[in-house]
Structures are given as C-alpha cells and as structure tokens.
Design an enzyme around this catalytic site. Structure first.
Site, PDB file in Angstrom:
ATOM      1  N   TYR A 121      -3.372   0.120  10.056  1.00  0.00           N
ATOM      2  CA  TYR A 121      -3.206  -0.289   8.654  1.00  0.00           C
ATOM      3  C   TYR A 121      -1.799   0.035   8.168  1.00  0.00           C
ATOM      4  O   TYR A 121      -1.131  -0.800   7.543  1.00  0.00           O
ATOM      5  CB  TYR A 121      -4.244   0.445   7.811  1.00  0.00           C
ATOM      6  CG  TYR A 121      -4.317   0.086   6.356  1.00  0.00           C
ATOM      7  CD1 TYR A 121      -3.700   0.886   5.400  1.00  0.00           C
ATOM      8  CD2 TYR A 121      -5.020  -1.033   5.929  1.00  0.00           C
ATOM      9  CE1 TYR A 121      -3.782   0.565   4.047  1.00  0.00           C
ATOM     10  CE2 TYR A 121      -5.110  -1.351   4.571  1.00  0.00           C
ATOM     11  CZ  TYR A 121      -4.484  -0.546   3.649  1.00  0.00           C
ATOM     12  OH  TYR A 121      -4.560  -0.854   2.309  1.00  0.00           O
ATOM     13  N   SER A 176       0.836  -1.209   0.000  1.00  0.00           N
ATOM     14  CA  SER A 176       0.000   0.000   0.000  1.00  0.00           C
ATOM     15  C   SER A 176       0.868   1.254   0.000  1.00  0.00           C
ATOM     16  O   SER A 176       2.068   1.182   0.298  1.00  0.00           O
ATOM     17  CB  SER A 176      -0.860  -0.008   1.285  1.00  0.00           C
ATOM     18  OG  SER A 176      -1.349   1.276   1.589  1.00  0.00           O
TER      19      SER A 176
HETATM   20  P1  NAP Z   1     -11.889  -5.032  -0.418  1.00  0.00           P
HETATM   21  O1  NAP Z   1     -12.692  -4.602  -1.582  1.00  0.00           O
HETATM   22  O2  NAP Z   1     -12.264  -4.580   0.948  1.00  0.00           O
HETATM   23  O3  NAP Z   1     -11.724  -6.625  -0.447  1.00  0.00           O
HETATM   24  C1  NAP Z   1     -11.003  -7.243   0.579  1.00  0.00           C
HETATM   25  C2  NAP Z   1     -11.390  -8.706   0.537  1.00  0.00           C
HETATM   26  O4  NAP Z   1     -10.689  -9.401   1.575  1.00  0.00           O
HETATM   27  C3  NAP Z   1     -12.889  -8.898   0.790  1.00  0.00           C
HETATM   28  O5  NAP Z   1     -13.410  -9.812  -0.153  1.00  0.00           O
HETATM   29  C4  NAP Z   1     -12.909  -9.469   2.204  1.00  0.00           C
HETATM   30  O6  NAP Z   1     -13.975 -10.355   2.445  1.00  0.00           O
HETATM   31  C5  NAP Z   1     -11.622 -10.260   2.227  1.00  0.00           C
HETATM   32  N1  NAP Z   1     -11.213 -10.561   3.608  1.00  0.00           N
HETATM   33  C6  NAP Z   1     -11.146  -9.696   4.651  1.00  0.00           C
HETATM   34  N2  NAP Z   1     -10.744 -10.354   5.756  1.00  0.00           N
HETATM   35  C7  NAP Z   1     -10.569 -11.657   5.413  1.00  0.00           C
HETATM   36  C8  NAP Z   1     -10.185 -12.835   6.119  1.00  0.00           C
HETATM   37  N3  NAP Z   1      -9.896 -12.813   7.424  1.00  0.00           N
HETATM   38  N4  NAP Z   1     -10.115 -14.008   5.434  1.00  0.00           N
HETATM   39  C9  NAP Z   1     -10.427 -14.053   4.112  1.00  0.00           C
HETATM   40  N5  NAP Z   1     -10.807 -12.971   3.380  1.00  0.00           N
HETATM   41  C10 NAP Z   1     -10.876 -11.792   4.035  1.00  0.00           C
HETATM   42  O7  NAP Z   1     -10.378  -4.553  -0.619  1.00  0.00           O
HETATM   43  P2  NAP Z   1      -9.596  -4.022  -1.895  1.00  0.00           P
HETATM   44  O8  NAP Z   1      -9.722  -2.539  -1.972  1.00  0.00           O
HETATM   45  O9  NAP Z   1      -9.898  -4.875  -3.091  1.00  0.00           O
HETATM   46  O10 NAP Z   1      -8.130  -4.313  -1.377  1.00  0.00           O
HETATM   47  C11 NAP Z   1      -7.539  -5.580  -1.548  1.00  0.00           C
HETATM   48  C12 NAP Z   1      -6.140  -5.457  -0.977  1.00  0.00           C
HETATM   49  O11 NAP Z   1      -5.492  -4.319  -1.555  1.00  0.00           O
HETATM   50  C13 NAP Z   1      -6.137  -5.217   0.537  1.00  0.00           C
HETATM   51  O12 NAP Z   1      -5.017  -5.870   1.111  1.00  0.00           O
HETATM   52  C14 NAP Z   1      -5.944  -3.692   0.643  1.00  0.00           C
HETATM   53  O13 NAP Z   1      -5.328  -3.334   1.871  1.00  0.00           O
HETATM   54  C15 NAP Z   1      -5.029  -3.449  -0.503  1.00  0.00           C
HETATM   55  N6  NAP Z   1      -5.006  -2.088  -1.046  1.00  0.00           N
HETATM   56  C16 NAP Z   1      -6.166  -1.494  -1.450  1.00  0.00           C
HETATM   57  C17 NAP Z   1      -6.076  -0.203  -2.035  1.00  0.00           C
HETATM   58  C18 NAP Z   1      -7.275   0.547  -2.524  1.00  0.00           C
HETATM   59  O14 NAP Z   1      -7.131   1.742  -2.812  1.00  0.00           O
HETATM   60  N7  NAP Z   1      -8.430  -0.087  -2.642  1.00  0.00           N
HETATM   61  C19 NAP Z   1      -4.844   0.417  -2.187  1.00  0.00           C
HETATM   62  C20 NAP Z   1      -3.701  -0.244  -1.711  1.00  0.00           C
HETATM   63  C21 NAP Z   1      -3.803  -1.501  -1.152  1.00  0.00           C
HETATM   64  P3  NAP Z   1     -15.480  -9.790   2.605  1.00  0.00           P
HETATM   65  O15 NAP Z   1     -15.974  -9.629   1.192  1.00  0.00           O
HETATM   66  O16 NAP Z   1     -16.192 -10.870   3.372  1.00  0.00           O
HETATM   67  O17 NAP Z   1     -15.392  -8.488   3.358  1.00  0.00           O
HETATM   68  C1  GCO Z   2      -6.883   5.219   3.180  1.00  0.00           C
HETATM   69  C2  GCO Z   2      -7.027   4.294   2.000  1.00  0.00           C
HETATM   70  C3  GCO Z   2      -5.677   3.731   1.655  1.00  0.00           C
HETATM   71  C4  GCO Z   2      -5.805   2.803   0.479  1.00  0.00           C
HETATM   72  C5  GCO Z   2      -4.490   2.249   0.116  1.00  0.00           C
HETATM   73  C6  GCO Z   2      -3.564   3.295  -0.395  1.00  0.00           C
HETATM   74  O1  GCO Z   2      -7.770   5.213   4.043  1.00  0.00           O
HETATM   75  O2  GCO Z   2      -5.873   5.942   3.197  1.00  0.00           O
HETATM   76  O3  GCO Z   2      -7.933   3.252   2.264  1.00  0.00           O
HETATM   77  O4  GCO Z   2      -5.132   3.073   2.746  1.00  0.00           O
HETATM   78  O5  GCO Z   2      -6.642   1.760   0.777  1.00  0.00           O
HETATM   79  O6  GCO Z   2      -3.935   1.459   1.097  1.00  0.00           O
HETATM   80  O7  GCO Z   2      -2.445   2.637  -0.955  1.00  0.00           O
END
Ligand code: NAP
Ligand code: GCO
Length: 262
Positions: free
Chosen positions: A161, A148
């Site tokens: 986080y 992230s």
């Molecule tokens: P999301 O839409 O919230 O999806 C996360 C998924 O993980 C959901 O399907 C959730 O299940 C599942 N999950 C949560 N806890 C779990 C557990 N204990 N066991 C199994 N599955 C579990 O997240 P996303 O935005 O796609 O992000 C995916 C990854 O990218 C995460 O690691 C996040 O930190 C990272 N990330 C996101 C962003 C962003 O901007 N979106 C940026 C950087 C990094 P449920 O459907 O049941 O909730």
């Molecule tokens: C926040 C956002 C970020 C993104 C991502 C950025 O609250 O700042 O959720 O944490 O999810 O991790 O890279």
C-alpha cells in the site's frame, strides 16, 4: 479583483469518481454535487452500483453508476466512452477506488503485492489515460488522486500500500508536469486516518492502533469523510487553477507532529 465565491462552483461539470458507493469517494461526490457537479461513479458489481445509486438518492443526488473494474483497461475505455455518450465527457476525475492488504512483508505473496499496486497505482494511470484526451480537446480538466499518509510514511504490514501510494504521489506530479500546458490540473488529497470501512479493523474496541493514532494526531481524533469535502471542492474548482502537482494532506496535523510527549 476577479475572485468571487462562484470560483468554487462546479455547475455543468461532469464528475467521475471511482469506487464511490460509500466511504471517502461517496463523501467527495456529495460535496461536489453540492457545488453543482453531475455525479458519475463506478464499482465492481451491479449490486454495489445499485447500492451506490440508492445511497446517493438518500442524499438527494441523482447519480449515474456503471459497473467497471478500474484495473481493466478495456472496461475503463468503454466506461469513459459510455459516460461521454450518456452524460458528457469527464471534466473532473477523482481516482478514489483503493484496497489495502495488511501483511508483514516477508509473509506477503507477490500476487497480493501486485494486486494492491494494480488497484491503487496502475488503475489511476489507466483512468487518467482514458480521460486526458477529451480534457485536452475541451481546453482543460481536473484530476484528483486519493493518496495517503503512506505517500510519505511507512509502517509495519503495509509495504504494498505504501509503495502504491508513494507511486501515486509521483504519478500525480508527473501528470501535472506533462499536461499542465493544456490547462489540466492534477493534484492529490492525502487523507489522514479516516473512519471508513477500510480502517474499521484498526478501530475495533481495544485495538492498540486507536490510541496510537490519537497520540499522533494533534486534532486528537480520527478524521471523518466530511473533513475531505471542502478540500475536494477546492481542488475540483476554478479556485485551484494555478495549483498543480500538489498533495493536499487532510490529516489533522499528523505529518507535522512528532507525537504526544510521554
Ligand atoms: P473503502 O471504504 O474500502 O472503499 C473503497 C472502494 O473502492 C470500495 O467501494 C471498493 O469496492 C472500491 N474498489 C476496490 N477495488 C476496486 C476496483 N478494482 N474497481 C472499482 N472499485 C474498486 O475505502 P475508503 O476508506 O473510502 O478509501 C477510499 C480511498 O481513500 C482509497 O484509495 C484509500 O486508499 C484512500 N485512503 C483512505 C484512508 C482512510 O483512512 N480510510 C486514508 C487515506 C487514504 P467494494 O465496495 O466492492 O469493495
Ligand atoms: C493503515 C491505514 C492507512 C489509512 C490511510 C492513512 O493500515 O495504516 O489503513 O493506510 O488507510 O492510508 O492515510
């Protein structure tokens, strides 16, 4: 010159991605399926696994889904055993499952802090520990941890986080250090701000965060999950066999940019 475009192919590879019913994990799975990988995913409930299978079917992908809480070591061990019996041992693991709790640190309960660490940092450790022995036996493998911006930067309300994602960056480097000798590459992908359910609260109409992020992103847009597809295929494929312990930031330039001048 040995390189061919086939170096990006994943035919015959078993790919396990955690929490990939939608969002970033789902998109990464679709891109690796396009490159030929066999898709296996897990989520917390039968309902969400069924939704995931349906979503993959709609994308023309026959994925196999399992119920597994990635923080539960026993469930993870039996998940990896089941996949080995039913599909084949895992060649590529993407630790995608993650949660975030946005709370000012002095108002955050320790139990909530621990839960974020458990899902976002301890679970990738548990998952990697479960797949590494077979990868060693078969002469190699790939592990990709979804890091992230918070692997590098802090901001208000995301102390747990940021601590988890900073730790995940170092866990990535440590797995690379300890298991590179077995032709196992462990790298990270650090998405910028991507349009998924996890960031939906920040993109509510009128939320000041939207302007803030656009002003911090040279690309002047939120990322889409599709922006992560190519980087994921690269890090999952032979084309990156000498890339190890690297965090590939897919952030539209956020980390390079001081921010829009006033
Ligand atoms: P999301 O839409 O919230 O999806 C996360 C998924 O993980 C959901 O399907 C959730 O299940 C599942 N999950 C949560 N806890 C779990 C557990 N204990 N066991 C199994 N599955 C579990 O997240 P996303 O935005 O796609 O992000 C995916 C990854 O990218 C995460 O690691 C996040 O930190 C990272 N990330 C996101 C962003 C962003 O901007 N979106 C940026 C950087 C990094 P449920 O459907 O049941 O909730
Ligand atoms: C926040 C956002 C970020 C993104 C991502 C950025 O609250 O700042 O959720 O944490 O999810 O991790 O890279």
């Amino acid at each position: 010159m040995d390189f061919t475009m086939n170096d990006f192919r994943l035919d015959g590879k078993v790919f396990l991605v955690t929490g990939a019913v939608y969002g970033i994990g789902f998109e990464i799975a679709c891109s690796l399926a396009e490159a030929g990988a066999r898709i296996v995913f897990n989520n917390l409930t039968q309902e969400s696994v069924d939704l995931g299978i349906d979503n993959y079917k709609k994308a023309g992908i026959e994925a196999k889904g399992y119920i597994c809480d990635v923080t539960n070591e026993q469930q993870v061990q039996s998940l990896v055993e089941k996949i080995k019996l039913e599909v084949g041992s895992v060649d590529i693991l993407v630790n995608n499952a993650g949660i975030i709790k946005r709370t000012p640190m002095i108002e955050m309960e320790a139990v909530d802090f621990r839960q974020v660490i458990d899902v976002d940092l301890t679970a990738p450790f548990i998952m990697a520990k479960a797949v590494l022995p077979e990868m060693i036996k078969k002469g190699g493998g790939k592990i990709i941890n979804i890091c992230s911006m918070m692997s590098e930067l802090g901001r208000e309300t995301v102390s747990a986080y940021a601590a988890a994602k900073g730790g995940l960056k170092m866990l990535t480097k440590n797995i690379a250090s300890e298991y590179g000798q077995y032709n196992i590459q462990c790298n990270g992908i650090g998405p910028g701000y991507i349009e998924t359910p996890q960031t939906a609260p920040l993109r509510e109409p009128g939320h000041p965060f939207n302007e803030f992020i656009l002003g911090r992103t040279p690309a002047n847009r939120w990322g889409e999950t599709a922006d992560l597809a190519g980087p994921a295929v690269f890090l999952a494929s032979k084309a990156s066999d000498f890339v190890n312990g690297h965090i590939l930031y897919v952030d539209g330039g956020i980390l390079a940019y001081l921010g829009k001048q006033p």
